[in-house]
Scaffold this motif. Structure first.
Motif, PDB file in Angstrom:
ATOM      1  N   VAL A 142       3.043   6.709  -6.637  1.00 16.73           N
ATOM      2  CA  VAL A 142       2.031   7.480  -7.358  1.00 16.73           C
ATOM      3  C   VAL A 142       2.092   8.952  -6.964  1.00 16.73           C
ATOM      4  CG1 VAL A 142      -0.468   7.793  -7.639  1.00 16.73           C
ATOM      5  CG2 VAL A 142       0.524   5.505  -7.779  1.00 16.73           C
ATOM      6  N   GLU A 143       2.279   9.248  -5.677  1.00 13.44           N
ATOM      7  CA  GLU A 143       2.395  10.640  -5.227  1.00 13.44           C
ATOM      8  C   GLU A 143       3.516  11.366  -5.960  1.00 13.44           C
ATOM      9  OE1 GLU A 143       3.044  10.658  -1.016  1.00 13.44           O
ATOM     10  OE2 GLU A 143       0.941  10.227  -0.554  1.00 13.44           O
ATOM     11  N   ARG A 144       4.575  10.637  -6.272  1.00 12.03           N
ATOM     12  CA  ARG A 144       5.731  11.233  -6.937  1.00 12.03           C
ATOM     13  C   ARG A 144       5.646  11.159  -8.459  1.00 12.03           C
ATOM     14  NH1 ARG A 144       6.569  10.190  -2.068  1.00 12.03           N
ATOM     15  NH2 ARG A 144       8.235  11.036  -0.800  1.00 12.03           N
ATOM     16  N   GLY A 145       4.623  10.477  -8.956  1.00  7.25           N
ATOM     17  CA  GLY A 145       4.450  10.364 -10.394  1.00  7.25           C
ATOM     18  C   GLY A 145       5.517   9.517 -11.069  1.00  7.25           C
ATOM     19  N   ILE A 146       6.019   8.524 -10.340  1.00  6.31           N
ATOM     20  CA  ILE A 146       7.084   7.657 -10.844  1.00  6.31           C
ATOM     21  C   ILE A 146       6.475   6.355 -11.354  1.00  6.31           C
ATOM     22  CG2 ILE A 146       9.187   6.400 -10.230  1.00  6.31           C
ATOM     23  CD1 ILE A 146       9.570   8.417  -7.938  1.00  6.31           C
ATOM     24  N   SER A 147       6.863   5.942 -12.544  1.00  7.42           N
ATOM     25  CA  SER A 147       6.377   4.665 -13.076  1.00  7.42           C
ATOM     26  C   SER A 147       7.095   3.515 -12.381  1.00  7.42           C
ATOM     27  CB  SER A 147       6.631   4.582 -14.579  1.00  7.42           C
ATOM     28  OG  SER A 147       8.027   4.470 -14.834  1.00  7.42           O
ATOM     29  N   TRP A 172       0.838  -1.200   0.000  1.00  2.00           N
ATOM     30  CA  TRP A 172       0.000   0.000   0.000  1.00  2.00           C
ATOM     31  C   TRP A 172       0.870   1.247   0.000  1.00  2.00           C
ATOM     32  CZ3 TRP A 172      -1.146   4.338   2.786  1.00  2.00           C
ATOM     33  CH2 TRP A 172      -2.393   4.927   2.556  1.00  2.00           C
ATOM     34  N   ASN A 173       1.856   1.283   0.886  1.00  2.00           N
ATOM     35  CA  ASN A 173       2.721   2.456   0.986  1.00  2.00           C
ATOM     36  C   ASN A 173       3.621   2.626  -0.226  1.00  2.00           C
ATOM     37  OD1 ASN A 173       2.226   3.899   3.537  1.00  2.00           O
ATOM     38  ND2 ASN A 173       2.611   1.885   4.417  1.00  2.00           N
ATOM     39  N   LEU A 174       4.105   1.534  -0.764  1.00  2.00           N
ATOM     40  CA  LEU A 174       4.952   1.611  -1.949  1.00  2.00           C
ATOM     41  C   LEU A 174       4.182   2.253  -3.103  1.00  2.00           C
ATOM     42  CD1 LEU A 174       7.503   1.050  -3.531  1.00  2.00           C
ATOM     43  CD2 LEU A 174       6.732  -1.306  -3.822  1.00  2.00           C
ATOM     44  N   ASP A 203      13.300   8.427  -2.196  1.00  2.00           N
ATOM     45  CA  ASP A 203      13.795   9.529  -1.364  1.00  2.00           C
ATOM     46  C   ASP A 203      12.964   9.688  -0.088  1.00  2.00           C
ATOM     47  OD1 ASP A 203      15.625  11.546  -0.750  1.00  2.00           O
ATOM     48  OD2 ASP A 203      14.347  13.111  -1.627  1.00  2.00           O
ATOM     49  N   VAL A 204      12.725   8.541   0.584  1.00  2.00           N
ATOM     50  CA  VAL A 204      12.001   8.540   1.855  1.00  2.00           C
ATOM     51  C   VAL A 204      12.739   7.672   2.856  1.00  2.00           C
ATOM     52  CG1 VAL A 204       9.726   8.885   0.799  1.00  2.00           C
ATOM     53  CG2 VAL A 204      10.509   6.569   1.263  1.00  2.00           C
ATOM     54  N   ASN A 205      12.435   7.864   4.111  1.00  4.93           N
ATOM     55  CA  ASN A 205      12.950   7.001   5.160  1.00  4.93           C
ATOM     56  C   ASN A 205      12.238   5.654   5.038  1.00  4.93           C
ATOM     57  OD1 ASN A 205      12.912   5.748   7.937  1.00  4.93           O
ATOM     58  ND2 ASN A 205      14.270   7.487   8.292  1.00  4.93           N
ATOM     59  N   ILE A 206      12.961   4.578   5.263  1.00  6.70           N
ATOM     60  CA  ILE A 206      12.388   3.232   5.131  1.00  6.70           C
ATOM     61  C   ILE A 206      11.140   3.057   6.011  1.00  6.70           C
ATOM     62  CG2 ILE A 206      13.841   2.142   6.880  1.00  6.70           C
ATOM     63  CD1 ILE A 206      14.054  -0.285   4.977  1.00  6.70           C
ATOM     64  N   ALA A 207      11.061   3.798   7.106  1.00  7.94           N
ATOM     65  CA  ALA A 207       9.904   3.706   7.999  1.00  7.94           C
ATOM     66  C   ALA A 207       8.608   4.101   7.283  1.00  7.94           C
ATOM     67  CB  ALA A 207      10.108   4.584   9.222  1.00  7.94           C
ATOM     68  N   ILE A 231      17.175  -5.263   2.534  1.00  5.27           N
ATOM     69  CA  ILE A 231      18.057  -4.594   1.571  1.00  5.27           C
ATOM     70  C   ILE A 231      17.239  -4.043   0.404  1.00  5.27           C
ATOM     71  CG2 ILE A 231      19.985  -4.915  -0.034  1.00  5.27           C
ATOM     72  CD1 ILE A 231      20.781  -5.020   2.951  1.00  5.27           C
ATOM     73  N   THR A 232      16.293  -4.842  -0.102  1.00  3.96           N
ATOM     74  CA  THR A 232      15.447  -4.379  -1.201  1.00  3.96           C
ATOM     75  C   THR A 232      14.580  -3.208  -0.757  1.00  3.96           C
ATOM     76  OG1 THR A 232      15.414  -6.570  -2.208  1.00  3.96           O
ATOM     77  CG2 THR A 232      13.648  -5.052  -2.852  1.00  3.96           C
ATOM     78  N   LEU A 233      14.019  -3.290   0.436  1.00  6.70           N
ATOM     79  CA  LEU A 233      13.206  -2.183   0.943  1.00  6.70           C
ATOM     80  C   LEU A 233      14.043  -0.916   1.089  1.00  6.70           C
ATOM     81  CD1 LEU A 233      10.995  -3.925   3.651  1.00  6.70           C
ATOM     82  CD2 LEU A 233      10.358  -3.224   1.327  1.00  6.70           C
ATOM     83  N   GLU A 234      15.287  -1.078   1.509  1.00  7.24           N
ATOM     84  CA  GLU A 234      16.177   0.074   1.636  1.00  7.24           C
ATOM     85  C   GLU A 234      16.438   0.703   0.264  1.00  7.24           C
ATOM     86  OE1 GLU A 234      20.322   1.076   3.886  1.00  7.24           O
ATOM     87  OE2 GLU A 234      20.302  -0.730   2.632  1.00  7.24           O
ATOM     88  N   LYS A 235      16.670  -0.125  -0.748  1.00 10.45           N
ATOM     89  CA  LYS A 235      16.909   0.374  -2.105  1.00 10.45           C
ATOM     90  C   LYS A 235      15.693   1.139  -2.628  1.00 10.45           C
ATOM     91  CE  LYS A 235      19.996  -3.331  -3.682  1.00 10.45           C
ATOM     92  NZ  LYS A 235      20.092  -4.441  -4.657  1.00 10.45           N
ATOM     93  N   VAL A 236      14.513   0.578  -2.404  1.00 11.14           N
ATOM     94  CA  VAL A 236      13.275   1.203  -2.868  1.00 11.14           C
ATOM     95  C   VAL A 236      13.042   2.521  -2.132  1.00 11.14           C
ATOM     96  CG1 VAL A 236      10.762   0.937  -2.926  1.00 11.14           C
ATOM     97  CG2 VAL A 236      12.232  -0.951  -3.646  1.00 11.14           C
TER      98      VAL A 236
END
Length: 87
Positions: A16-21, A9-11, A59-63, A49-54
């Motif tokens: 979408v908020e950032r308009g990134i495909s 949900w958050n991803l 450009d957000v904190n992993i939290a 590690i994947t969550l950190e990359k995403v």
């Protein structure tokens, strides 16, 4: 909400908020485009590690990937399919 669904949900919300495909996010994060789709559908269980990359690619904190949605928040809509028009 299950943790996989929460991350999905958050991803999608953040992307979408950032308009990134999904393609652009995958490229920036160094993961396969299909994998981003799997994560957004809660069909895969990502590593930290994947969550950190995403998170870095967004450009957000992993939290932020674990933020509980508010009671009035709806599932984010998808972006319009297809390529962006040239400027």
């Amino acid at each position: 909400m299950e943790v996989q669904s929460l991350v999905a949900w958050n991803l999608r919300r953040l992307r979408v908020e950032r308009g990134i495909s999904q393609d652009d996010l995958a490229l920036a994060a160094g993961v396969e485009r299909a994998y981003v789709g799997y994560l957004e559908r809660a069909a895969r269980n990502p590593t930290i590690i994947t969550l950190e990359k995403v998170a870095k690619a967004l450009d957000v904190n992993i939290a932020q990937l674990f933020r509980e949605p508010g009671p009035s928040e709806e599932v984010p809509a998808t972006l319009r399919a297809g390529r962006k028009k040239k400027s």
